[in-house]
Design an enzyme around this catalytic site. Structure first.
Site: not given
Ligand code: UDP
Ligand code: MG
Length: 139
Positions: A11, A51, A93, A114, A117, A128
């Site tokens: 990212k 997203y 996450t 973070n 992905h 994806e």
């Molecule tokens: N994200 C965020 N705040 C949150 C949860 C998620 O900004 O409270 C962002 C973060 O970049 C995350 C992405 O949204 O990687 C997608 O969220 P997901 O719950 O799918 O997490 P991931 O699968 O990436 O661990």
């Molecule tokens: Mg996710």
């Protein structure tokens, strides 16, 4: 369906902070083979679509603007049990909750920014991957 493949993005925060090489090293050292890879930048429309599942969440706007803020590296990776093993390699996450030795623990700034992905299912890995790569670009 088990594809043994997953989809990842390095990212914008991790690209900006100079971590592309170290992250690819962690990924290949963990046994993942690169099947497609590109350095690119998401348009607002692409980030919104990628997203879309989070469209109703409070962080959606911020997530789209972060994901379009700079270049990313997109890749398709192959390994036995790719989806689950890659989720384990990237960690939680929120890097504050990510285990020692994970990519997010090492390189993520915070829960939003973070670093990486990782697809959450074989079905989404395929969707994806196809979102980012044409059939000719996937090996
Ligand atoms: N994200 C965020 N705040 C949150 C949860 C998620 O900004 O409270 C962002 C973060 O970049 C995350 C992405 O949204 O990687 C997608 O969220 P997901 O719950 O799918 O997490 P991931 O699968 O990436 O661990
Ligand atoms: Mg996710």
């Amino acid at each position: 369906m088990t594809t043994n493949r997953t989809f990842t993005m390095i990212k914008p925060d991790a690209v900006e902070n100079g971590h592309i090489g170290n992250i690819i090293d962690m990924v290949t050292s963990a046994g993942f083979e690169i099947k497609a890879m590109k350095y690119t930048r998401l348009s607002k429309e692409q980030a919104q679509e990628f997203y879309a599942v989070h469209a109703e969440r409070p962080f959606y706007g911020e997530l789209v603007s972060y994901m379009t803020s700079g270049p990313i590296v997109a890749a398709i990776l192959e390994k036995e049990n790719a989806v689950a093993d890659f989720r384990a390699l990237i960690g939680a996450t929120d890097p504050a909750e990510a285990a020692e030795g994970t990519i997010r623990k090492a390189y993520a700034e915070n829960k939003g920014r973070n670093a990486v992905h990782g697809s959450d299912s074989d079905e989404n890995a395929e969707i994806e991957g196809k979102f980012h790569f044409s059939a000719e670009e996937i090996h």
